[in-house]
Scaffold this motif. Structure first.
Motif, PDB file in Angstrom:
ATOM      1  N   ALA A   1      -7.087 -23.458 -14.248  1.00 41.23           N
ATOM      2  CA  ALA A   1      -6.024 -22.482 -14.536  1.00 41.23           C
ATOM      3  C   ALA A   1      -5.539 -21.817 -13.255  1.00 41.23           C
ATOM      4  O   ALA A   1      -6.323 -21.455 -12.384  1.00 41.23           O
ATOM      5  CB  ALA A   1      -6.538 -21.433 -15.508  1.00 41.23           C
ATOM      6  N   ASN A   2      -4.238 -21.667 -13.156  1.00 34.55           N
ATOM      7  CA  ASN A   2      -3.663 -21.009 -11.986  1.00 34.55           C
ATOM      8  C   ASN A   2      -3.608 -19.512 -12.219  1.00 34.55           C
ATOM      9  O   ASN A   2      -3.349 -19.052 -13.315  1.00 34.55           O
ATOM     10  CB  ASN A   2      -2.242 -21.528 -11.720  1.00 34.55           C
ATOM     11  N   GLU A   3      -3.848 -18.767 -11.170  1.00 36.84           N
ATOM     12  CA  GLU A   3      -3.785 -17.313 -11.255  1.00 36.84           C
ATOM     13  C   GLU A   3      -2.502 -16.838 -10.601  1.00 36.84           C
ATOM     14  O   GLU A   3      -2.242 -17.128  -9.440  1.00 36.84           O
ATOM     15  CB  GLU A   3      -4.994 -16.689 -10.573  1.00 36.84           C
ATOM     16  N   THR A   4      -1.705 -16.130 -11.349  1.00 41.36           N
ATOM     17  CA  THR A   4      -0.417 -15.657 -10.842  1.00 41.36           C
ATOM     18  C   THR A   4      -0.522 -14.177 -10.508  1.00 41.36           C
ATOM     19  O   THR A   4      -0.927 -13.384 -11.336  1.00 41.36           O
ATOM     20  CB  THR A   4       0.690 -15.854 -11.888  1.00 41.36           C
ATOM     21  N   GLU A   5      -0.158 -13.828  -9.279  1.00 38.60           N
ATOM     22  CA  GLU A   5      -0.211 -12.439  -8.852  1.00 38.60           C
ATOM     23  C   GLU A   5       1.187 -11.831  -8.918  1.00 38.60           C
ATOM     24  O   GLU A   5       2.188 -12.489  -8.642  1.00 38.60           O
ATOM     25  CB  GLU A   5      -0.751 -12.359  -7.421  1.00 38.60           C
ATOM     26  N   ASP A   6       1.215 -10.559  -9.256  1.00 38.96           N
ATOM     27  CA  ASP A   6       2.504  -9.869  -9.296  1.00 38.96           C
ATOM     28  C   ASP A   6       3.041  -9.687  -7.878  1.00 38.96           C
ATOM     29  O   ASP A   6       2.303  -9.298  -6.977  1.00 38.96           O
ATOM     30  CB  ASP A   6       2.354  -8.489  -9.952  1.00 38.96           C
ATOM     31  N   ALA A   7       4.284  -9.947  -7.700  1.00 43.42           N
ATOM     32  CA  ALA A   7       4.910  -9.776  -6.385  1.00 43.42           C
ATOM     33  C   ALA A   7       5.789  -8.532  -6.422  1.00 43.42           C
ATOM     34  O   ALA A   7       7.014  -8.614  -6.436  1.00 43.42           O
ATOM     35  CB  ALA A   7       5.737 -11.004  -6.027  1.00 43.42           C
ATOM     36  N   LEU A   8       5.136  -7.390  -6.456  1.00 44.36           N
ATOM     37  CA  LEU A   8       5.868  -6.120  -6.547  1.00 44.36           C
ATOM     38  C   LEU A   8       5.683  -5.315  -5.273  1.00 44.36           C
ATOM     39  O   LEU A   8       4.644  -5.367  -4.659  1.00 44.36           O
ATOM     40  CB  LEU A   8       5.372  -5.312  -7.757  1.00 44.36           C
TER      41      LEU A   8
ATOM     42  N   ALA B   1       1.664  -1.363   4.856  1.00 43.37           N
ATOM     43  CA  ALA B   1       1.230  -2.657   4.317  1.00 43.37           C
ATOM     44  C   ALA B   1       1.566  -2.804   2.842  1.00 43.37           C
ATOM     45  O   ALA B   1       1.466  -3.914   2.292  1.00 43.37           O
ATOM     46  CB  ALA B   1      -0.276  -2.836   4.534  1.00 43.37           C
ATOM     47  N   TYR B   2       1.979  -1.714   2.217  1.00 44.45           N
ATOM     48  CA  TYR B   2       2.184  -1.750   0.762  1.00 44.45           C
ATOM     49  C   TYR B   2       3.594  -1.309   0.366  1.00 44.45           C
ATOM     50  O   TYR B   2       3.822  -0.885  -0.764  1.00 44.45           O
ATOM     51  CB  TYR B   2       1.130  -0.883   0.075  1.00 44.45           C
ATOM     52  N   LYS B   3       4.533  -1.425   1.299  1.00 47.52           N
ATOM     53  CA  LYS B   3       5.909  -1.103   0.962  1.00 47.52           C
ATOM     54  C   LYS B   3       6.525  -2.180   0.085  1.00 47.52           C
ATOM     55  O   LYS B   3       7.369  -1.904  -0.757  1.00 47.52           O
ATOM     56  CB  LYS B   3       6.729  -0.924   2.246  1.00 47.52           C
ATOM     57  N   ARG B   4       6.124  -3.432   0.325  1.00 46.75           N
ATOM     58  CA  ARG B   4       6.586  -4.555  -0.483  1.00 46.75           C
ATOM     59  C   ARG B   4       5.384  -5.276  -1.072  1.00 46.75           C
ATOM     60  O   ARG B   4       4.318  -5.319  -0.468  1.00 46.75           O
ATOM     61  CB  ARG B   4       7.415  -5.535   0.366  1.00 46.75           C
ATOM     62  N   GLN B   5       5.556  -5.830  -2.268  1.00 51.40           N
ATOM     63  CA  GLN B   5       4.486  -6.571  -2.953  1.00 51.40           C
ATOM     64  C   GLN B   5       3.182  -5.756  -2.978  1.00 51.40           C
ATOM     65  O   GLN B   5       2.107  -6.235  -2.649  1.00 51.40           O
ATOM     66  CB  GLN B   5       4.249  -7.922  -2.260  1.00 51.40           C
ATOM     67  N   LYS B   6       3.334  -4.500  -3.402  1.00 56.39           N
ATOM     68  CA  LYS B   6       2.205  -3.570  -3.310  1.00 56.39           C
ATOM     69  C   LYS B   6       1.027  -3.983  -4.186  1.00 56.39           C
ATOM     70  O   LYS B   6      -0.132  -3.885  -3.768  1.00 56.39           O
ATOM     71  CB  LYS B   6       2.651  -2.148  -3.655  1.00 56.39           C
ATOM     72  N   ILE B   7       1.290  -4.461  -5.413  1.00 59.46           N
ATOM     73  CA  ILE B   7       0.191  -4.864  -6.295  1.00 59.46           C
ATOM     74  C   ILE B   7      -0.509  -6.089  -5.740  1.00 59.46           C
ATOM     75  O   ILE B   7      -1.752  -6.138  -5.655  1.00 59.46           O
ATOM     76  CB  ILE B   7       0.708  -5.120  -7.724  1.00 59.46           C
ATOM     77  N   LYS B   8       0.272  -7.084  -5.322  1.00 63.76           N
ATOM     78  CA  LYS B   8      -0.300  -8.306  -4.768  1.00 63.76           C
ATOM     79  C   LYS B   8      -1.144  -8.014  -3.535  1.00 63.76           C
ATOM     80  O   LYS B   8      -2.261  -8.527  -3.391  1.00 63.76           O
ATOM     81  CB  LYS B   8       0.826  -9.278  -4.414  1.00 63.76           C
ATOM     82  N   ASN B   9      -0.647  -7.178  -2.642  1.00 64.64           N
ATOM     83  CA  ASN B   9      -1.360  -6.907  -1.394  1.00 64.64           C
ATOM     84  C   ASN B   9      -2.615  -6.065  -1.614  1.00 64.64           C
ATOM     85  O   ASN B   9      -3.622  -6.252  -0.925  1.00 64.64           O
ATOM     86  CB  ASN B   9      -0.430  -6.213  -0.398  1.00 64.64           C
ATOM     87  N   LEU B  10      -2.563  -5.155  -2.584  1.00 69.94           N
ATOM     88  CA  LEU B  10      -3.758  -4.346  -2.834  1.00 69.94           C
ATOM     89  C   LEU B  10      -4.842  -5.182  -3.520  1.00 69.94           C
ATOM     90  O   LEU B  10      -6.040  -4.958  -3.319  1.00 69.94           O
ATOM     91  CB  LEU B  10      -3.401  -3.123  -3.681  1.00 69.94           C
ATOM     92  N   ILE B  11      -4.432  -6.164  -4.338  1.00 70.94           N
ATOM     93  CA  ILE B  11      -5.408  -7.092  -4.915  1.00 70.94           C
ATOM     94  C   ILE B  11      -6.073  -7.889  -3.799  1.00 70.94           C
ATOM     95  O   ILE B  11      -7.301  -8.107  -3.808  1.00 70.94           O
ATOM     96  CB  ILE B  11      -4.726  -8.037  -5.922  1.00 70.94           C
ATOM     97  N   LYS B  12      -5.284  -8.309  -2.803  1.00 66.74           N
ATOM     98  CA  LYS B  12      -5.847  -9.042  -1.668  1.00 66.74           C
ATOM     99  C   LYS B  12      -6.849  -8.191  -0.903  1.00 66.74           C
ATOM    100  O   LYS B  12      -7.858  -8.700  -0.400  1.00 66.74           O
ATOM    101  CB  LYS B  12      -4.726  -9.503  -0.739  1.00 66.74           C
ATOM    102  N   PHE B  13      -6.565  -6.896  -0.813  1.00 61.31           N
ATOM    103  CA  PHE B  13      -7.503  -5.989  -0.140  1.00 61.31           C
ATOM    104  C   PHE B  13      -8.868  -6.012  -0.827  1.00 61.31           C
ATOM    105  O   PHE B  13      -9.906  -6.037  -0.168  1.00 61.31           O
ATOM    106  CB  PHE B  13      -6.928  -4.566  -0.133  1.00 61.31           C
ATOM    107  N   ILE B  14      -8.863  -6.010  -2.160  1.00 60.59           N
ATOM    108  CA  ILE B  14     -10.139  -6.082  -2.889  1.00 60.59           C
ATOM    109  C   ILE B  14     -10.828  -7.417  -2.628  1.00 60.59           C
ATOM    110  O   ILE B  14     -12.028  -7.481  -2.323  1.00 60.59           O
ATOM    111  CB  ILE B  14      -9.903  -5.896  -4.404  1.00 60.59           C
ATOM    112  N   LYS B  15     -10.061  -8.513  -2.733  1.00 63.21           N
ATOM    113  CA  LYS B  15     -10.648  -9.843  -2.577  1.00 63.21           C
ATOM    114  C   LYS B  15     -11.171 -10.077  -1.168  1.00 63.21           C
ATOM    115  O   LYS B  15     -12.163 -10.801  -0.971  1.00 63.21           O
ATOM    116  CB  LYS B  15      -9.618 -10.910  -2.935  1.00 63.21           C
ATOM    117  N   ASN B  16     -10.524  -9.467  -0.179  1.00 63.86           N
ATOM    118  CA  ASN B  16     -10.944  -9.667   1.211  1.00 63.86           C
ATOM    119  C   ASN B  16     -12.134  -8.810   1.599  1.00 63.86           C
ATOM    120  O   ASN B  16     -12.695  -8.982   2.688  1.00 63.86           O
ATOM    121  CB  ASN B  16      -9.772  -9.381   2.163  1.00 63.86           C
TER     122      ASN B  16
END
Length: 641
Positions: A634-641, A112-127
């Motif tokens: 304000a818009n929140e921009t997530e890293d797409a790494l 689940a974290y091979k692509r956009q790892k920072i963005k997806n792990l942030i989603k894990f916290i938010k979810n």
């Protein structure tokens, strides 16, 4: 150092620069904190691959083995390394558990974290229900408020009894109490020597990098020996620095002996350099000088919180009590930095205008330094005169560029200790946001108030310093907490004239018991004398600062000595030097300038008090920022790494 290790080290410095800003971030969303913890997690995984790297970083903080915890690895040393030392125990526990959960999630679901790892792990916290508090297992009330029911046993302090072999520090063995005590003593001696060496290195740097002697002259407060010194003495003083023993008499100064003890000279130079504001980095020196005008000395630092005023303000039809904390604000319309209380109708107002212009780049609105930031500067840098042991990272000269993160601080300066690894702090300024509840008012001088002095005088700085050394210095050293708690010691009365000042304190049974007359010679003054009463806590720190700060001398012209008077700032057309005092029934106004190379024009306003002990409110008003920032959308921009 390998390229990978250098990359890991640079990322740590970046995390340290932003860590405290994230903690102080006033965004409505917690997104920035989640992102920071995720980035810290990936940095930790990289750092673990370098053998011994983390252990050495933790040792530099004084950590051996963290206390055992039930939730996995205790990451207290890592969090202190990244954020600094001001995290609360509940924050450390919450973030430490979160790091454990994030690493577990990465290990359990790597795909689940091979692509956009920072963005997806942030989603894990938010979810996760409750986000960080949910991950940490903190109890969440129905109203979504977090109920912190942590026992002291659950806090992850350092375990001094035994090392935890499952912790991040591996097999490091605990030591007994005697060894710990001996190590503390050794470290104190070592730190003292490192401190001395750093200050002497700073002196050497100044000597090399300044073609002019102006900065060094002001730094050492060069003094000339009077003509009464014995003939031939100059031939004896051949080295760069010497210790001279001289005897004072009515006929002048007589030379007794000259000493070249390098260690003693080094100790004296280090002590002098630590207290010299004029060698502080230009980008932050005006702020240091400003805060110093109201900074309590270390001898009564314990009173700092107790001396904060409580103010009753009328809001609609209700009266409410507030704490009148002191805050630093940059007032864009007047291009000045102000230190004054919030939620107040009267109090000390200090103003600084740097000679060299703006120190905050592209600052088009009023901004402020949060109260905790000002308190940290006083506590860690100014009370003990430690500010020259910190160096500005990245920006040594103004203007300070804008902080790149949107919807956050506007300007940030990162300070790192010259000798203690990972001892750092951030000086940050923040816009006034519409979307958060915060005290927006701050005390300033009312533009409509007409200040007509009933007495004025112009003094050489050394004359005013003599008042401090004759009276205030001993007062600061001898008075304790109980002294200032007594009603009889809350106020003092000063009778000003051009030839002497009479200072009265200890008010009992309708009169002052302690009276001290101090001779003082003015350059010019009103023919009359005037008496005024002040709050002790208002008057004392302001006059102490007149002895601490590098105030310019009275302008002199001496063709035989081009150095004398060379530090007079050209930017001030009506420059007089020295200290100017003006007073009326409402307040005392103190004006002076500090040396160039980062010097400033200073004004301090101290309110008088009436027979009932109440400060005058006439010269002051509650100022509200002319422009506030609407960040509600304000818009929140997530890293797409």
């Amino acid at each position: 150092m390998s390229a990978k290790l250098r990359k890991i080290q640079n990322k740590l410095i970046e995390l340290q620069k932003t860590g405290r800003i994230v903690l102080a971030d006033i965004r409505k969303s917690d997104h920035q904190l989640y992102k920071y913890l995720v980035e810290l997690t990936f940095w930790l995984l990289d750092a673990k691959t370098e053998y011994g790297y983390l252990e050495n970083e933790y040792k530099s903080l004084g950590y051996r083995a963290p206390k055992k915890v039930e939730y996995g690895i205790n990451y207290r040393p890592l969090l202190v390394l990244a954020f600094g030392s001001d995290l609360s125990d509940s924050q450390i526990r919450t973030y430490s558990i979160t790091l454990n959960k994030l690493i577990a999630e990465l290990e359990e679901n790597p795909a689940a974290y091979k692509r956009q790892k920072i963005k997806n792990l942030i989603k894990f916290i938010k979810n996760t229900k409750g986000a960080l508090d949910g991950l940490a297992g903190n109890k969440i009330n129905k109203g979504n408020d977090i109920e912190n029911e942590l026992d002291e046993d659950k806090f992850d302090f350092i375990d001094s009894e035994a090392a935890d072999t499952d912790t991040e520090l591996g097999d490091i063995q605990a030591v007994n109490d005697e060894a710990v005590a001996n190590e503390i003593i050794v470290n104190e001696v070592k730190n003292k020597e490192l401190r001395r060496a750093a200050l002497l290195k700073l002196i050497a740097w100044l000597d090399i990098h300044n073609e002019s002697d102006e900065l060094l002259v002001s730094a050492y407060q060069k003094a000339k020996l009077k003509e009464g010194i014995e003939i031939g003495t100059k031939d004896k003083i051949t080295k760069n620095f010497s210790l001279i023993l001289a005897q004072h008499s009515k006929n002048g100064i007589t030379h007794v002996a000259t000493n070249y003890d390098e260690k003693l000279i080094g100790d004296m130079l280090a002590s002098i350099m630590s207290k010299r504001f004029e060698v502080a980095p230009k980008s932050i020196r005006p702020l240091f000088e400003l805060i110093q005008t109201q900074c309590l000395p270390q001898s009564i630092a314990d009173l700092a919180d107790k001396l904060i005023d409580e103010t009753t303000l009328l809001e609609g039809n209700r009266k409410r009590k507030y704490k009148a904390h002191r805050r630093v604000m940059y007032r864009c319309g007047t291009d000045e930095f102000i230190l004054s209380p919030i939620n107040a109708l009267s109090g000390v107002v200090s103003i600084v205008k740097p000679f060299f212009g703006l120190i905050l780049a592209d600052c088009s609105t009023d901004v402020y330094m949060n109260i905790e930031g000002r308190d940290e500067l006083e506590r860690k840098l100014l009370r003990n005169f430690e500010f020259n042991l910190y160096n500005v990272q990245q920006f040594s000269e103004p203007p300070i560029p804008q902080y790149p993160q949107l919807d956050s601080a506007s300007h940030v300066v990162h300070l790192r200790h010259r000798t203690i690894p990972n001892d750092f702090l951030n000086i940050s300024f923040w816009p006034f946001y519409d979307s958060i509840k915060q005290p927006q008012d701050q005390l300033v001088i009312d533009d409509e108030y007409v200040f007509t002095p009933t007495w004025h005088a112009h003094f050489d700085r050394n004359e005013v310093k003599s008042v401090y050394y004759e009276f205030l210095e001993s007062w600061f050293k001898t008075k304790n907490d109980r002294y200032l708690k007594r009603d009889s010691h809350h106020h003092l009365r000063v009778t000003f004239s051009g030839t002497d000042w009479i200072i009265e304190n200890t008010y009992t049974y309708g009169s002052y018991d302690a009276i001290r007359e101090i001779p003082i010679k003015s350059i010019s003054a009103s023919n009359n004398s005037v008496s005024a009463t002040f709050k002790m806590k208002d008057f004392m720190p302001a006059f102490k600062s007149l002895a601490d700060l590098p105030i310019c001398d009275v302008a002199k012209v001496n063709l035989d000595d081009p150095i004398e008077g060379a530090c007079i700032p050209d930017e001030v057309a009506n420059y007089k030097g020295g200290i100017e005092l003006e007073i009326n029934d409402d307040m005392l106004c103190i004006k002076f300038s500090t040396y160039v190379f980062g010097g400033s024009e200073h004004t301090i306003y101290i309110p008088t008090v009436d027979a009932d002990g109440e400060r005058s409110t006439k010269p002051f008003k509650r100022y509200f920022p002319l422009i506030t920032v609407d960040n509600s959308a304000a818009n929140e921009t997530e890293d797409a790494l």
